[in-house]
Scaffold this active site. Structure first.
Site, PDB file in Angstrom:
ATOM      1  N   GLU A   1       0.890  -1.290  -0.029  1.00 17.92           N
ATOM      2  CA  GLU A   1      -0.153  -0.098  -0.002  1.00 17.92           C
ATOM      3  C   GLU A   1       0.922   1.319   0.004  1.00 17.92           C
ATOM      4  O   GLU A   1       0.449   2.467  -0.232  1.00 17.92           O
ATOM      5  CB  GLU A   1      -0.891   0.099   1.076  1.00 17.92           C
ATOM      6  CG  GLU A   1      -0.201  -0.124   2.567  1.00 17.92           C
ATOM      7  CD  GLU A   1       0.008  -1.579   3.156  1.00 17.92           C
ATOM      8  OE1 GLU A   1       0.031  -2.353   2.086  1.00 17.92           O
ATOM      9  OE2 GLU A   1       0.395  -1.884   4.185  1.00 17.92           O
TER      10      GLU A   1
ATOM     11  N   GLY B   1       7.737 -10.597   1.664  1.00 15.80           N
ATOM     12  CA  GLY B   1       7.778  -9.682   2.776  1.00 15.80           C
ATOM     13  C   GLY B   1       8.254 -10.165   3.861  1.00 15.80           C
ATOM     14  O   GLY B   1       9.119 -10.951   3.874  1.00 15.80           O
ATOM     15  N   GLY B   2       7.785  -9.651   5.089  1.00 14.01           N
ATOM     16  CA  GLY B   2       8.759 -10.091   6.398  1.00 14.01           C
ATOM     17  C   GLY B   2       8.100 -11.395   6.777  1.00 14.01           C
ATOM     18  O   GLY B   2       7.181 -11.920   6.597  1.00 14.01           O
TER      19      GLY B   2
ATOM     20  N   THR C   1       4.647 -11.592   8.420  1.00 11.19           N
ATOM     21  CA  THR C   1       3.421 -11.716   7.731  1.00 11.19           C
ATOM     22  C   THR C   1       3.592 -13.190   7.028  1.00 11.19           C
ATOM     23  O   THR C   1       2.494 -13.684   6.765  1.00 11.19           O
ATOM     24  CB  THR C   1       3.451 -10.774   6.564  1.00 11.19           C
ATOM     25  OG1 THR C   1       3.641  -9.400   7.408  1.00 11.19           O
ATOM     26  CG2 THR C   1       2.094 -10.586   5.867  1.00 11.19           C
ATOM     27  N   GLY C   2       4.526 -13.766   6.734  1.00 10.62           N
ATOM     28  CA  GLY C   2       5.097 -14.988   6.112  1.00 10.62           C
ATOM     29  C   GLY C   2       4.250 -16.137   7.106  1.00 10.62           C
ATOM     30  O   GLY C   2       3.613 -16.984   6.545  1.00 10.62           O
TER      31      GLY C   2
ATOM     32  N   GLU D   1       9.143 -15.580   0.258  1.00 12.92           N
ATOM     33  CA  GLU D   1      10.499 -14.867   0.239  1.00 12.92           C
ATOM     34  C   GLU D   1      10.475 -13.854   1.335  1.00 12.92           C
ATOM     35  O   GLU D   1       9.883 -12.795   1.221  1.00 12.92           O
ATOM     36  CB  GLU D   1      10.851 -14.172  -1.357  1.00 12.92           C
ATOM     37  CG  GLU D   1      10.884 -14.812  -2.349  1.00 12.92           C
ATOM     38  CD  GLU D   1      12.058 -15.481  -2.512  1.00 12.92           C
ATOM     39  OE1 GLU D   1      13.133 -15.342  -1.666  1.00 12.92           O
ATOM     40  OE2 GLU D   1      12.161 -16.595  -3.419  1.00 12.92           O
TER      41      GLU D   1
ATOM     42  N   GLU E   1      16.102  -8.602  11.938  1.00  9.71           N
ATOM     43  CA  GLU E   1      16.326  -7.891  10.979  1.00  9.71           C
ATOM     44  C   GLU E   1      15.824  -6.387  11.137  1.00  9.71           C
ATOM     45  O   GLU E   1      14.665  -6.163  11.545  1.00  9.71           O
ATOM     46  CB  GLU E   1      15.568  -8.486   9.812  1.00  9.71           C
ATOM     47  CG  GLU E   1      15.489  -7.514   8.351  1.00  9.71           C
ATOM     48  CD  GLU E   1      14.664  -8.230   7.295  1.00  9.71           C
ATOM     49  OE1 GLU E   1      13.473  -8.363   7.748  1.00  9.71           O
ATOM     50  OE2 GLU E   1      15.137  -8.483   6.419  1.00  9.71           O
TER      51      GLU E   1
HETATM   52  P1  NAD Z   1       5.395  -7.077   4.934  1.00  3.65           P
HETATM   53  O1  NAD Z   1       5.233  -8.393   5.384  1.00  3.65           O
HETATM   54  O2  NAD Z   1       4.649  -5.868   5.878  1.00  3.65           O
HETATM   55  O3  NAD Z   1       4.181  -6.610   3.702  1.00  3.65           O
HETATM   56  C1  NAD Z   1       4.542  -7.350   2.521  1.00  3.65           C
HETATM   57  C2  NAD Z   1       3.189  -7.470   1.847  1.00  3.65           C
HETATM   58  O4  NAD Z   1       2.204  -8.170   2.339  1.00  3.65           O
HETATM   59  C3  NAD Z   1       2.460  -5.961   1.630  1.00  3.65           C
HETATM   60  O5  NAD Z   1       1.881  -5.641   0.228  1.00  3.65           O
HETATM   61  C4  NAD Z   1       1.433  -6.203   2.704  1.00  3.65           C
HETATM   62  O6  NAD Z   1       0.373  -5.090   2.468  1.00  3.65           O
HETATM   63  C5  NAD Z   1       1.289  -7.429   2.465  1.00  3.65           C
HETATM   64  N1  NAD Z   1       0.471  -7.955   3.700  1.00  3.65           N
HETATM   65  C6  NAD Z   1       0.533  -7.447   4.993  1.00  3.65           C
HETATM   66  N2  NAD Z   1      -0.072  -8.189   5.999  1.00  3.65           N
HETATM   67  C7  NAD Z   1      -0.776  -9.248   5.205  1.00  3.65           C
HETATM   68  C8  NAD Z   1      -1.714  -9.904   5.579  1.00  3.65           C
HETATM   69  N3  NAD Z   1      -2.294 -10.502   6.819  1.00  3.65           N
HETATM   70  N4  NAD Z   1      -2.231 -10.740   4.557  1.00  3.65           N
HETATM   71  C9  NAD Z   1      -1.810 -10.590   3.356  1.00  3.65           C
HETATM   72  N5  NAD Z   1      -1.148  -9.633   2.743  1.00  3.65           N
HETATM   73  C10 NAD Z   1      -0.517  -8.749   3.889  1.00  3.65           C
HETATM   74  O7  NAD Z   1       6.818  -6.621   4.682  1.00  3.65           O
HETATM   75  P2  NAD Z   1       7.255  -5.075   3.996  1.00  3.65           P
HETATM   76  O8  NAD Z   1       7.575  -4.188   5.270  1.00  3.65           O
HETATM   77  O9  NAD Z   1       6.680  -4.648   2.894  1.00  3.65           O
HETATM   78  O10 NAD Z   1       8.819  -5.565   3.331  1.00  3.65           O
HETATM   79  C11 NAD Z   1       9.861  -5.726   4.165  1.00  3.65           C
HETATM   80  C12 NAD Z   1      10.391  -7.312   4.295  1.00  3.65           C
HETATM   81  O11 NAD Z   1      10.187  -8.017   3.088  1.00  3.65           O
HETATM   82  C13 NAD Z   1      11.303  -7.493   5.158  1.00  3.65           C
HETATM   83  O12 NAD Z   1      11.262  -8.356   6.004  1.00  3.65           O
HETATM   84  C14 NAD Z   1      12.244  -7.964   3.795  1.00  3.65           C
HETATM   85  O13 NAD Z   1      13.394  -8.933   4.121  1.00  3.65           O
HETATM   86  C15 NAD Z   1      11.279  -8.709   3.020  1.00  3.65           C
HETATM   87  N6  NAD Z   1      11.929  -8.730   1.541  1.00  3.65           N
HETATM   88  C16 NAD Z   1      12.182 -10.252   1.251  1.00  3.65           C
HETATM   89  C17 NAD Z   1      12.672 -10.512   0.008  1.00  3.65           C
HETATM   90  C18 NAD Z   1      13.285 -11.759  -0.405  1.00  3.65           C
HETATM   91  O14 NAD Z   1      13.664 -11.908  -1.741  1.00  3.65           O
HETATM   92  N7  NAD Z   1      13.462 -12.491   0.311  1.00  3.65           N
HETATM   93  C19 NAD Z   1      12.751  -9.321  -1.007  1.00  3.65           C
HETATM   94  C20 NAD Z   1      12.145  -8.120  -0.645  1.00  3.65           C
HETATM   95  C21 NAD Z   1      11.854  -7.931   0.751  1.00  3.65           C
END
Ligand code: NAD
Length: 491
Positions: free
Chosen positions: A177, A227-228, A231-232, A249, A384
């Site tokens: 977002e 993402g984080g 969330t994963g 990822e 992290e």
């Molecule tokens: P985040 O987990 O906060 O959000 C990632 C995405 O998930 C966003 O689009 C968010 O809106 C969505 N999201 C959040 N809660 C959700 C839910 N309950 N259900 C479905 N979707 C949901 O992560 P971020 O802060 O956007 O990104 C940073 C993180 O991403 C860091 O931990 C970083 O290490 C990781 N990352 C990993 C890689 C990789 O290749 N391994 C690459 C880039 C970033």
């Protein structure tokens, strides 16, 4: 009103009229206003993706035809590269030139999957029976939710969209977002390239609002998420009910090991880049420095000197070397991380606070930060930060360096520097991370798999496996000389 949701081949407003202002991390100015999807919109997007998949409108295309579509998207992205890069740098606060590099990498990603898809023919298996032909065929997996982060918004989404299209999946894109503009631009290009309606859909909004159905609806077959870690974990739990395929990822805490026999000048320079590029907002950032005792003082002194000279600035500041953190709340997280590190006994050598320069007053600028005297049991070493924070640990032996480098729940990437090629080979093999750089740190290529060991994720993006994530594997056994099985007695 804004119509930036793309559902079943139409651009539309949110059904409840919802919208959201995207703010520049550089100065909090509004850089765009986009639709914010309602639950109705999310369900419509899932229904459109499911219907298009089940209709065969795209799955009936050959791999070659889909590869041509993916290649065309690469061409269109190249045509619009600077416009898209501008949107990306507005949203993320990163320098325009960095966003240009990102778009070039996105083009290369689409070209990679176009070429890989064109070669996709399944394979024959010799089952040892002359009258049986056995084939392994690869089929599109189904409907995919493609959820991306804010740090490399277009690139991370491209790693999913390009193979999903090459494989013949239908999907719903959900960018962060905080950084939606490049995903809107990409979706417009997917439409322009001639993708059948319903195959690609775009939903915008916070994950907490629009994410739930994307990860739990039974009509979705695969969730590919970047993402984080937290969330994963949420996604993995929600996906369990319908046994969805998952590609995750997640985060990293990436060891960067410098042996005394390394080319120290190159190692130090790369250590600075690895930790402070994009203000540490990189999943593979080399923020955990592990240095051999005999060179510790020189390495750390030079890194601190270099860190103090890094020029912070906004998207349009051509002299800037790195930009702001993404948001106020992320800045608060990074500040808390620093407080914890100090409380745990780490020695703050430089940084540790917001930039106090007048030109940074409205932005989320955090100074490059180095902590010395760190140990593996500290949370600043294990967690992290996703900010410009380097922790430094010392080792005396090769075995210690490996043990420290593996002492993490993450396993995304790591780097090591040494002039001894045999030592490099031993340590690279012993480190349990998805990518290891030897006498280097950071590069990746679309042709090489990317992904994490341990809690850094499940599956791989890019390379050949990156396409495989979007394919089902079917074995077709054809008996060309049918006969009775004769297993049971013929009564
Ligand atoms: P985040 O987990 O906060 O959000 C990632 C995405 O998930 C966003 O689009 C968010 O809106 C969505 N999201 C959040 N809660 C959700 C839910 N309950 N259900 C479905 N979707 C949901 O992560 P971020 O802060 O956007 O990104 C940073 C993180 O991403 C860091 O931990 C970083 O290490 C990781 N990352 C990993 C890689 C990789 O290749 N391994 C690459 C880039 C970033």
């Amino acid at each position: 009103m804004v119509a930036t949701l793309y559902i079943n081949g139409l651009w539309r407003e949110a059904s409840d009229g919802g919208s959201h202002d995207v703010q520049s991390p550089h100065d909090q100015s509004v850089v765009a206003t986009v639709s914010q999807a309602s639950q109705t919109d999310v369900l419509d997007a899932i229904a459109a993706a499911r219907a298009s998949f089940d209709s065969g409108v795209f799955t009936s295309w050959s791999f070659k035809e889909r590869s041509e579509l993916v290649a065309k998207i690469a061409d269109l992205l190249e045509r619009d590269a600077d416009v898209i890069a501008r949107k990306e740098s507005d949203d993320t606060g990163k320098r325009f030139i960095e966003a240009q590099y990102d778009v070039a990498d996105v083009v290369a990603t689409f070209r990679h999957f176009a070429s890989l898809g064109a070669k996709e023919h399944g394979r024959s298996v010799d089952v040892g029976i002359a009258h049986v032909s056995s084939r392994i065929v690869h089929e599109p997996l189904g409907v995919a939710s493609l959820i991306g982060p804010w740090n490399y918004p277009l690139l991370q989404i491209a790693w999913k969209v390009a193979p999903a299209l090459a494989a013949g999946c239908s999907f719903i894109i959900k960018p962060s977002e905080l950084t939606p503009q490049s995903a809107i631009a990409l979706t417009k290009i997917i439409e322009e390239a001639g993708t059948p309606k319903g195959v690609a859909n775009l939903i915008l909004g916070p994950g907490s609002v629009v994410g739930s159905s994307l990860i739990s609806d039974p009509r979705v077959d695969l969730v590919s998420f970047t993402g984080g870690l937290t969330t994963g974990q949420t996604i993995m739990k929600a996906a369990a009910t319908t046994i969805k395929k998952l590609a995750l990822e997640l985060g990293g805490k990436n060891p960067h090991i410098i042996f005394a026999d390394a080319d120290l000048d190159a190692a130090i320079d790369n250590a600075v880049t690895a930790a402070f590029l994009h203000s540490g907002q990189v999943c593979s950032a080399g923020t955990r420095l592990i240095v051999e005792r005999s060179v510790h003082d020189r390495v750390v002194t030079e890194i601190v000197h270099r860190a103090g000279k890094i020029k912070l600035g906004g998207p349009n500041d051509e002299s800037a070397e790195t930009g702001p953190l993404i948001s106020k709340s992320h800045l608060a997280n990074v500040s808390t991380y620093v407080e914890k590190a100090i409380a745990e006994g780490a020695t703050l050598l430089i940084g540790g606070e917001r930039s106090d320069k007048a030109e940074h007053a409205k932005g989320w600028y955090f100074l490059p930060t180095v902590f010395d005297n760190c140990t593996s049991d500290m949370s600043c070493v294990q967690d992290e930060s996703f900010g410009p924070i380097m922790t430094v640990e010392i080792f005396d032996t090769e075995a210690q360096a490996i043990a420290i480098g593996n002492d993490t729940v993450f396993g995304l990437s790591g780097g090591l520097w040494s002039g001894d090629s045999q030592k490099c080979a031993r340590v690279a093999s012993a480190l349990r991370h998805g990518t290891i750089w030897v006498n280097d740190f950071g590069p990746y290529r679309p042709a090489a798999e990317w992904g994490g060991y341990k809690q850094s994720g499940i599956g791989r993006e890019l390379g050949e496996h990156g396409l495989g994530e979007y394919l089902e594997i079917k074995h077709i056994w054809t008996n060309n000389a049918p006969s009775r099985s004769g297993w049971f007695k013929d009564l």
